[in-house]
Motif scaffolding. Structure first.
Motif, PDB file in Angstrom:
ATOM      1  N   PHE A 158       0.844  -1.204   0.000  1.00 59.18           N
ATOM      2  CA  PHE A 158       0.000   0.000   0.000  1.00 59.18           C
ATOM      3  C   PHE A 158       0.874   1.247   0.000  1.00 59.18           C
ATOM      4  O   PHE A 158       1.871   1.328   0.715  1.00 59.18           O
ATOM      5  CB  PHE A 158      -0.899   0.004   1.249  1.00 59.18           C
ATOM      6  CG  PHE A 158      -1.546   1.335   1.493  1.00 59.18           C
ATOM      7  CD1 PHE A 158      -2.672   1.717   0.778  1.00 59.18           C
ATOM      8  CD2 PHE A 158      -1.011   2.222   2.426  1.00 59.18           C
ATOM      9  CE1 PHE A 158      -3.264   2.957   0.987  1.00 59.18           C
ATOM     10  CE2 PHE A 158      -1.597   3.456   2.650  1.00 59.18           C
ATOM     11  CZ  PHE A 158      -2.730   3.824   1.934  1.00 59.18           C
ATOM     12  N   THR A 159       0.484   2.207  -0.817  1.00 59.17           N
ATOM     13  CA  THR A 159       1.129   3.516  -0.855  1.00 59.17           C
ATOM     14  C   THR A 159       0.034   4.572  -0.822  1.00 59.17           C
ATOM     15  O   THR A 159      -0.968   4.433  -1.526  1.00 59.17           O
ATOM     16  CB  THR A 159       1.964   3.678  -2.147  1.00 59.17           C
ATOM     17  OG1 THR A 159       2.888   2.594  -2.247  1.00 59.17           O
ATOM     18  CG2 THR A 159       2.735   4.984  -2.136  1.00 59.17           C
ATOM     19  N   PRO A 160       0.182   5.601  -0.009  1.00 60.54           N
ATOM     20  CA  PRO A 160      -0.834   6.666   0.010  1.00 60.54           C
ATOM     21  C   PRO A 160      -0.798   7.486  -1.271  1.00 60.54           C
ATOM     22  O   PRO A 160       0.172   7.412  -2.030  1.00 60.54           O
ATOM     23  CB  PRO A 160      -0.438   7.504   1.236  1.00 60.54           C
ATOM     24  CG  PRO A 160       1.017   7.265   1.402  1.00 60.54           C
ATOM     25  CD  PRO A 160       1.270   5.856   0.967  1.00 60.54           C
ATOM     26  N   PRO A 161      -1.859   8.274  -1.540  1.00 55.80           N
ATOM     27  CA  PRO A 161      -1.878   9.110  -2.746  1.00 55.80           C
ATOM     28  C   PRO A 161      -0.786  10.166  -2.696  1.00 55.80           C
ATOM     29  O   PRO A 161      -0.198  10.391  -1.650  1.00 55.80           O
ATOM     30  CB  PRO A 161      -3.280   9.719  -2.709  1.00 55.80           C
ATOM     31  CG  PRO A 161      -3.756   9.594  -1.316  1.00 55.80           C
ATOM     32  CD  PRO A 161      -3.064   8.406  -0.731  1.00 55.80           C
TER      33      PRO A 161
ATOM     34  N   TYR B 179      -2.307   9.226  -6.615  1.00 53.27           N
ATOM     35  CA  TYR B 179      -2.326   8.114  -7.546  1.00 53.27           C
ATOM     36  C   TYR B 179      -2.415   8.667  -8.968  1.00 53.27           C
ATOM     37  O   TYR B 179      -2.775   9.825  -9.171  1.00 53.27           O
ATOM     38  CB  TYR B 179      -3.513   7.185  -7.253  1.00 53.27           C
ATOM     39  CG  TYR B 179      -3.497   6.626  -5.856  1.00 53.27           C
ATOM     40  CD1 TYR B 179      -2.417   5.894  -5.387  1.00 53.27           C
ATOM     41  CD2 TYR B 179      -4.556   6.853  -4.980  1.00 53.27           C
ATOM     42  CE1 TYR B 179      -2.378   5.372  -4.104  1.00 53.27           C
ATOM     43  CE2 TYR B 179      -4.547   6.337  -3.680  1.00 53.27           C
ATOM     44  CZ  TYR B 179      -3.455   5.602  -3.253  1.00 53.27           C
ATOM     45  OH  TYR B 179      -3.422   5.092  -1.977  1.00 53.27           O
TER      46      TYR B 179
ATOM     47  N   TRP C  10      -9.054  12.406  -2.906  1.00 53.65           N
ATOM     48  CA  TRP C  10      -8.917  10.946  -2.898  1.00 53.65           C
ATOM     49  C   TRP C  10      -9.969  10.270  -2.011  1.00 53.65           C
ATOM     50  O   TRP C  10      -9.727   9.245  -1.421  1.00 53.65           O
ATOM     51  CB  TRP C  10      -7.505  10.532  -2.507  1.00 53.65           C
ATOM     52  CG  TRP C  10      -6.455  11.214  -3.337  1.00 53.65           C
ATOM     53  CD1 TRP C  10      -5.612  12.219  -2.938  1.00 53.65           C
ATOM     54  CD2 TRP C  10      -6.162  10.969  -4.719  1.00 53.65           C
ATOM     55  NE1 TRP C  10      -4.817  12.618  -3.993  1.00 53.65           N
ATOM     56  CE2 TRP C  10      -5.126  11.869  -5.101  1.00 53.65           C
ATOM     57  CE3 TRP C  10      -6.660  10.077  -5.680  1.00 53.65           C
ATOM     58  CZ2 TRP C  10      -4.589  11.897  -6.391  1.00 53.65           C
ATOM     59  CZ3 TRP C  10      -6.120  10.120  -6.968  1.00 53.65           C
ATOM     60  CH2 TRP C  10      -5.100  11.014  -7.303  1.00 53.65           C
TER      61      TRP C  10
ATOM     62  N   GLU D 114     -11.049  11.001   0.825  1.00 54.86           N
ATOM     63  CA  GLU D 114     -10.822  11.039   2.279  1.00 54.86           C
ATOM     64  C   GLU D 114     -11.931  11.846   2.955  1.00 54.86           C
ATOM     65  O   GLU D 114     -12.378  12.870   2.443  1.00 54.86           O
ATOM     66  CB  GLU D 114      -9.457  11.664   2.587  1.00 54.86           C
ATOM     67  CG  GLU D 114      -8.281  10.804   2.142  1.00 54.86           C
ATOM     68  CD  GLU D 114      -6.946  11.500   2.351  1.00 54.86           C
ATOM     69  OE1 GLU D 114      -6.853  12.337   3.272  1.00 54.86           O
ATOM     70  OE2 GLU D 114      -6.004  11.218   1.587  1.00 54.86           O
TER      71      GLU D 114
ATOM     72  N   HIS E 106      -6.179   0.357  -2.525  1.00 53.99           N
ATOM     73  CA  HIS E 106      -5.358   1.415  -1.936  1.00 53.99           C
ATOM     74  C   HIS E 106      -6.182   2.678  -1.704  1.00 53.99           C
ATOM     75  O   HIS E 106      -6.085   3.311  -0.645  1.00 53.99           O
ATOM     76  CB  HIS E 106      -4.151   1.702  -2.838  1.00 53.99           C
ATOM     77  CG  HIS E 106      -3.182   0.562  -2.914  1.00 53.99           C
ATOM     78  ND1 HIS E 106      -2.012   0.613  -3.648  1.00 53.99           N
ATOM     79  CD2 HIS E 106      -3.217  -0.681  -2.369  1.00 53.99           C
ATOM     80  CE1 HIS E 106      -1.367  -0.535  -3.530  1.00 53.99           C
ATOM     81  NE2 HIS E 106      -2.079  -1.333  -2.767  1.00 53.99           N
TER      82      HIS E 106
ATOM     83  N   ASN F  84      -6.970   4.024   1.990  1.00 53.81           N
ATOM     84  CA  ASN F  84      -6.525   5.382   2.301  1.00 53.81           C
ATOM     85  C   ASN F  84      -7.681   6.244   2.792  1.00 53.81           C
ATOM     86  O   ASN F  84      -7.500   7.119   3.632  1.00 53.81           O
ATOM     87  CB  ASN F  84      -5.887   6.025   1.066  1.00 53.81           C
ATOM     88  CG  ASN F  84      -5.366   7.413   1.362  1.00 53.81           C
ATOM     89  OD1 ASN F  84      -4.352   7.566   2.050  1.00 53.81           O
ATOM     90  ND2 ASN F  84      -6.059   8.439   0.884  1.00 53.81           N
TER      91      ASN F  84
END
Length: 201
Positions: free
Chosen positions: A49-52, A54, A111, A113, A151, A155
């Protein structure tokens, strides 16, 4: 000889065949399909997993990680037109521009959130459907896109699981979404998106 995507003879397939050229030199579709499933499942467990932010490049990196052991073109944007039944996907020359628009909209929505679950389901169904209409790769689009959306959803603070979604339901939802009917795709994500991650004991 047209394949399931209707692209006919193309450089991705062995001559006179609908089997995609591959590093294992598998020449029949059932065996290649099995190898794809097994290798991509193993590779998927190693995609972290990688945060934005993207982007299309991020999706390409996921695809490369999933299929590098099988296809020379893993992670590369397709160069042929593609259609599946009555669904014609984005032409190669427009894919990057159209994908950039979708990712820009998601960025503008931060994103996803801070969204509640109901709002997130609608937003994710819409964004997934738009990216699926681009279908940037010759094969393996669904698997790469699902990891991207895992992801995104994680996130945004929610659990995500694809278990319990039948293949026919998934295909029907994608066809409906292509025809601008998003309710079936929303139903799919209603099943897939779980509880807020922070609420677990």
């Amino acid at each position: 000889m047209p394949d399931k995507y209707g692209v006919g003879e193309d450089a991705y397939c062995y001559p006179g065949s609908t089997v995609l050229r591959n590093k294992l030199n598998i020449r029949d579709e059932p065996t290649l399909g099995e190898a794809e499933q097994q290798l991509s499942a193993i590779a998927a467990s190693n995609v972290e997993f990688t945060p934005p932010p993207y982007s299309l490049a991020y999706l390409q990196n996921i695809h490369r990680a999933l299929f590098a052991d099988l296809f020379e073109w893993a992670g590369q944007l397709r160069t042929v037109g593609m259609a599946k039944q009555d669904t014609r996907f984005c032409q190669p020359e427009y894919m990057e521009k159209e994908a950039d628009k979708i990712f820009a909209r998601m960025a503008a929505a931060n994103w996803f959130e801070g969204m509640g679950r109901a709002e997130l389901i609608v937003a994710v169904a819409d964004a997934y459907s738009d990216i699926n209409a681009i279908h940037p790769f010759r094969e393996g689009n669904g698997r790469a896109q699902r990891i991207l959306f895992e992801h995104l959803i994680m996130n945004a603070g929610f659990e995500i699981s694809w278990w319990g979604i039948e293949k026919d339901e998934w295909i029907s939802a994608n066809i409906a979404a292509y025809n601008c009917v998003l309710e079936p795709m929303e139903t799919v994500f209603k099943k897939c998106i779980g509880q807020p991650i922070q609420s677990r004991p």
